[in-house]
Design a protein around this motif. Structure first.
Motif, short mmCIF file in Angstrom:
data_model
loop_
_atom_site.label_atom_id
_atom_site.label_comp_id
_atom_site.label_asym_id
_atom_site.label_seq_id
_atom_site.Cartn_x
_atom_site.Cartn_y
_atom_site.Cartn_z
N ILE A 30 0.84 -1.20 0.00
CA ILE A 30 0.00 0.00 0.00
C ILE A 30 0.87 1.25 0.00
CG2 ILE A 30 -1.69 1.34 1.30
CD1 ILE A 30 -2.87 -1.21 2.35
N TYR A 31 1.89 1.26 0.89
CA TYR A 31 2.66 2.50 1.06
C TYR A 31 3.67 2.75 -0.05
CZ TYR A 31 0.27 3.31 5.31
OH TYR A 31 -0.73 3.55 6.19
N SER A 32 4.12 1.67 -0.71
CA SER A 32 5.03 1.92 -1.81
C SER A 32 4.25 2.33 -3.06
CB SER A 32 5.85 0.67 -2.10
OG SER A 32 4.97 -0.34 -2.54
N GLY A 33 2.93 2.26 -2.95
CA GLY A 33 2.12 2.61 -4.11
C GLY A 33 2.00 1.46 -5.10
N ALA A 34 2.51 0.29 -4.71
CA ALA A 34 2.45 -0.85 -5.62
C ALA A 34 1.01 -1.28 -5.85
CB ALA A 34 3.25 -2.02 -5.07
N PHE A 35 0.19 -1.24 -4.79
CA PHE A 35 -1.22 -1.49 -5.04
C PHE A 35 -2.14 -0.71 -4.12
CE2 PHE A 35 -0.20 -4.78 -1.99
CZ PHE A 35 0.77 -5.58 -2.57
N THR A 36 -3.40 -0.65 -4.52
CA THR A 36 -4.40 0.09 -3.75
C THR A 36 -4.83 -0.74 -2.54
OG1 THR A 36 -6.22 -0.94 -4.92
CG2 THR A 36 -5.31 1.07 -5.88
N ALA A 37 -5.61 -0.12 -1.66
CA ALA A 37 -6.08 -0.84 -0.48
C ALA A 37 -6.88 -2.07 -0.88
CB ALA A 37 -6.92 0.10 0.38
N THR A 38 -7.72 -1.93 -1.90
CA THR A 38 -8.53 -3.06 -2.35
C THR A 38 -7.63 -4.19 -2.85
OG1 THR A 38 -10.14 -1.46 -3.10
CG2 THR A 38 -10.44 -3.71 -3.84
N GLU A 39 -6.63 -3.82 -3.64
CA GLU A 39 -5.72 -4.85 -4.15
C GLU A 39 -4.93 -5.48 -3.02
OE1 GLU A 39 -5.13 -2.91 -8.57
OE2 GLU A 39 -3.69 -2.48 -7.00
N ALA A 40 -4.53 -4.65 -2.04
CA ALA A 40 -3.80 -5.19 -0.89
C ALA A 40 -4.65 -6.23 -0.18
CB ALA A 40 -3.43 -4.07 0.07
N ALA A 41 -5.95 -5.95 -0.08
CA ALA A 41 -6.84 -6.90 0.58
C ALA A 41 -6.89 -8.20 -0.20
CB ALA A 41 -8.24 -6.30 0.70
N ALA A 42 -6.96 -8.10 -1.53
CA ALA A 42 -7.01 -9.30 -2.35
C ALA A 42 -5.70 -10.07 -2.23
CB ALA A 42 -7.29 -8.95 -3.80
N VAL A 43 -4.58 -9.33 -2.19
CA VAL A 43 -3.28 -9.99 -2.04
C VAL A 43 -3.22 -10.72 -0.70
CG1 VAL A 43 -0.81 -9.58 -1.75
CG2 VAL A 43 -2.04 -8.42 -3.57
N ALA A 44 -3.71 -10.07 0.37
CA ALA A 44 -3.72 -10.71 1.69
C ALA A 44 -4.56 -11.98 1.65
CB ALA A 44 -4.27 -9.74 2.73
N PHE A 45 -5.69 -11.90 1.01
CA PHE A 45 -6.63 -13.02 0.87
C PHE A 45 -5.92 -14.19 0.17
CE2 PHE A 45 -11.12 -13.81 -1.18
CZ PHE A 45 -10.82 -15.12 -1.47
N VAL A 46 -5.38 -13.93 -1.03
CA VAL A 46 -4.79 -15.01 -1.81
C VAL A 46 -3.54 -15.56 -1.11
CG1 VAL A 46 -3.72 -15.60 -4.02
CG2 VAL A 46 -5.75 -14.17 -3.96
N TYR A 47 -2.72 -14.65 -0.57
CA TYR A 47 -1.50 -15.05 0.12
C TYR A 47 -1.81 -15.96 1.30
CZ TYR A 47 2.97 -14.49 2.60
OH TYR A 47 4.17 -14.71 3.24
#
Lengths: 172, 424
Positions: free
Chosen positions: B229-246
């Motif tokens: 999120i903080y590096s700007g690599a992904f949005t909060a929504t994408e971060a949530a999806a990444v957390a989910f899949v990870y």
């Protein structure tokens, strides 16, 4: 045994709904994840996938809400209900709760159907998938109607339990 | 007509009608009796209320939280914590708080944090001689940090309601979260010194390295989610999806702590929790649509401004109102309905929306710890087998700490806002 057949169909539909929602949530998560990968590896994103997930959240909201009726997962202020100990009063409250929910969603469904019939003459489409917007509204109406049906089934169940006493549970 | 609407709402709520329906009925009554909006627009609004892309993040974080609480990620983290903070006074209690803070940085939910850390740490604390009440209260309270330290589900909802940047809102939670954590640790340390609780088992380097190796996948997670999120690599929504899949991949294929047949109950629970929240959000959006059409917030503000003359006064009243409301309803729903009403008031009193979001979140935390809607109390009662009221009693001393922190955070906006300057 007509009731048996109906309840069996009901049970099957329940299962199907649960599995569909389950797979949908899984697919939503994976889709958004895949979008991130696509962006970094291939510098491109699948635009229609974004829109699909966007629509699926709406479906999840309303179909999920109808499952919540079935599993009594909707939160409510239950301080009074808990403090009422006489079975008949509690039963009346339970029935009223279900009836209010059913009445509310049926009114909303009426509004929704009105909107849909107005929209068939000048159709809006979603930006990339080109799905007519009123199709989506219709699906939401179906989900809302399902909330109503499940609430009414809740009334039936409560009354039946009140008559026969707790013990055998009737699943909608 | 106004008293009728208010009366209907109060009666329906008292009868125990689901909150979503109460909010919806209120919106319906208001629109039909006070405005000339065609009722079809209500339906459209209900639909749009569930359409925000940020709401996907809520769903994904709920799933990720459920996956992690069922899997072994948390227990592996706990081993690392125990190995790191070993033998001094209150070491294990301090470890528990640290673990809650760490878990909070990968999950956005407070009950999930209590389940994940509390299930193991409460028995562990009692076994090492800590007071039972102290242990139950500590974990129930520290678990509430789950929503203060980012990511946080209520912060996402607040961002949707008032339209602030989620990343900024997340950032604002760091310092308050750390401060509350430190306060809890200081209290644990003082109590442990006073009562002489001490675990002096030295842990060898080998054990530490083994624990780190086992917990590596979990330890990496906050770097992935928050770093992304903080590096700007992904949005909060994408971060949530990444957390989910990870979380799912790690638990399914690397830790092998979840099997395919466990997936159905996890997802069913997640679907129910998210749909319950989303349905209230959708209904609340209809009500706030009515509010904006009829300029209710402005009218409330005009009315209140005559009685409240300073920002401090306003903030203290809001806190009292929220604390009282927390005794009658779930504070997240209260935030959804009241959020739009607060907006003009915040503008007039020149209170930062993000700072106010933090005040809200802290109020939600306190609501989680007090009956009758204290989710954390229910969860803790579930995992310890103690009565809810008994858990509530053991939380009491910690509530004093939380209320103190609430005052501090309310009146020192700097704590919430200083870090937000560094994110755009």
């Amino acid at each position: 045994m007509q009731g048996g057949v109906i309840s069996r169909i009901g049970r099957t539909l329940n299962r199907v709904e649960e599995y569909v929602l389950f797979l949908m949530v899984l697919q939503m998560g994976i889709s958004v994840f895949v979008q991130v990968i696509m962006r970094y590896l291939f510098q491109s994103a699948i635009t229609w996938l974004d829109e699909l997930v966007h629509i699926e959240v709406v479906f999840l909201t309303f179909f999920g809400a109808s499952l919540c009726v079935k599993y009594s997962a909707h939160i409510s202020v239950d301080a009074l209900k808990k403090s009422v100990h006489k079975e008949p009063y509690r039963c009346v409250m339970e029935v009223l709760n279900h009836l209010v929910m059913a009445a509310y969603v049926s009114i909303v469904v009426c509004f929704g159907m009105k909107l849909i019939s107005a929209m068939t003459t000048h159709t809006h489409y979603t930006p990339t998938l080109r799905i007519p917007k009123h199709y989506l509204y219709f699906v939401v109406c179906v989900a809302l109607a399902l909330i109503g049906v499940r609430s009414l089934l809740g009334v039936y169940r409560t009354l039946r339990m009140a008559r026969t006493g707790p013990g055998e549970e009737v699943k909608p | 007509m106004t008293p009728v609407v208010v009366g209907v709402v109060v009666v329906l709520m008292a009868l125990g009608v689901p909150l979503a329906a109460v909010v919806g009925v209120a919106a319906l009554l208001c629109v039909i009796s006070f405005t000339s909006i065609p009722p079809q627009a209500l339906f459209q609004q209900l639909y749009q209320g569930s359409e925000y892309d940020l709401l996907q993040a809520v769903v994904f974080f709920i799933v990720a939280g459920n996956v992690m609480t069922r899997g072994s990620l948390a227990s592996r983290l706990i081993k690392v914590g125990q190995a790191l903070v070993g033998g001094f006074s209150g070491g294990l209690a301090i470890t528990s708080v640290l673990l809650c803070m760490f878990f909070a940085a990968i999950s956005g939910s407070s009950p999930a944090t209590v389940v994940a850390i509390g299930t193991i740490m409460i028995p562990a604390l009692i076994k090492s001689g800590y007071d039972q009440r102290f242990s139950v209260g500590l974990l129930t309270c520290a678990g509430s940090l789950g929503i203060m330290i980012p990511p946080s589900i209520p912060m996402i909802i607040w961002a949707v309601v008032v339209g602030v940047s989620v990343t900024k809102q997340f950032t604002a939670g760091f310092l308050p979260g750390i401060l509350i954590g430190l306060a809890l640790m200081a209290y644990s340390y003082a109590m442990a010194r006073k009562r002489g609780w001490r675990v002096s088992r030295k842990i060898s380097w080998q054990e530490l390295i083994e624990a780190l190796r086992q917990g590596a996948w979990g330890l990496f997670m906050p770097f992935l989610v928050l770093g992304g999120i903080y590096s700007g690599a992904f949005t909060a929504t994408e971060a949530a999806a990444v957390a989910f899949v990870y979380a799912l991949l790690v638990e399914l294929f690397i830790h092998r702590s979840i099997r395919m047949k466990d997936m159905m109950p996890i997802f069913k629970e997640s679907v129910l929790t998210s749909a319950m929240l989303l349905f209230i959000i959708a209904n609340a959006s209809v009500l706030s649509y009515y509010f904006s059409v009829d300029q209710i917030p402005e009218r409330v503000a005009d009315f209140l401004i005559g009685y409240i003359d300073s920002r401090f006064m306003f903030l203290i009243l809001v806190n009292i109102a929220l604390l009282i409301m927390g005794c009658f309803m779930d504070v997240v729903s209260a935030m959804l309905v009241l959020g739009p009403v607060f907006v003009p008031l915040l503008q007039r009193f020149e209170i930062d929306f993000i700072h106010f979001g933090i005040i809200m979140v802290l109020n939600i935390e306190i609501g989680f710890l007090t009956p009758p809607f204290g989710v954390n109390l229910f969860v803790a009662s579930g995992i310890t087998g103690k009565d809810v009221l008994e858990v509530a009693r053991s939380v009491a001393p910690y509530l004093v700490i939380m209320l103190g922190m609430l005052l501090l955070i309310t009146y020192v906006p700097w704590i919430s806002l200083v870090l937000t300057r560094f994110v755009e």
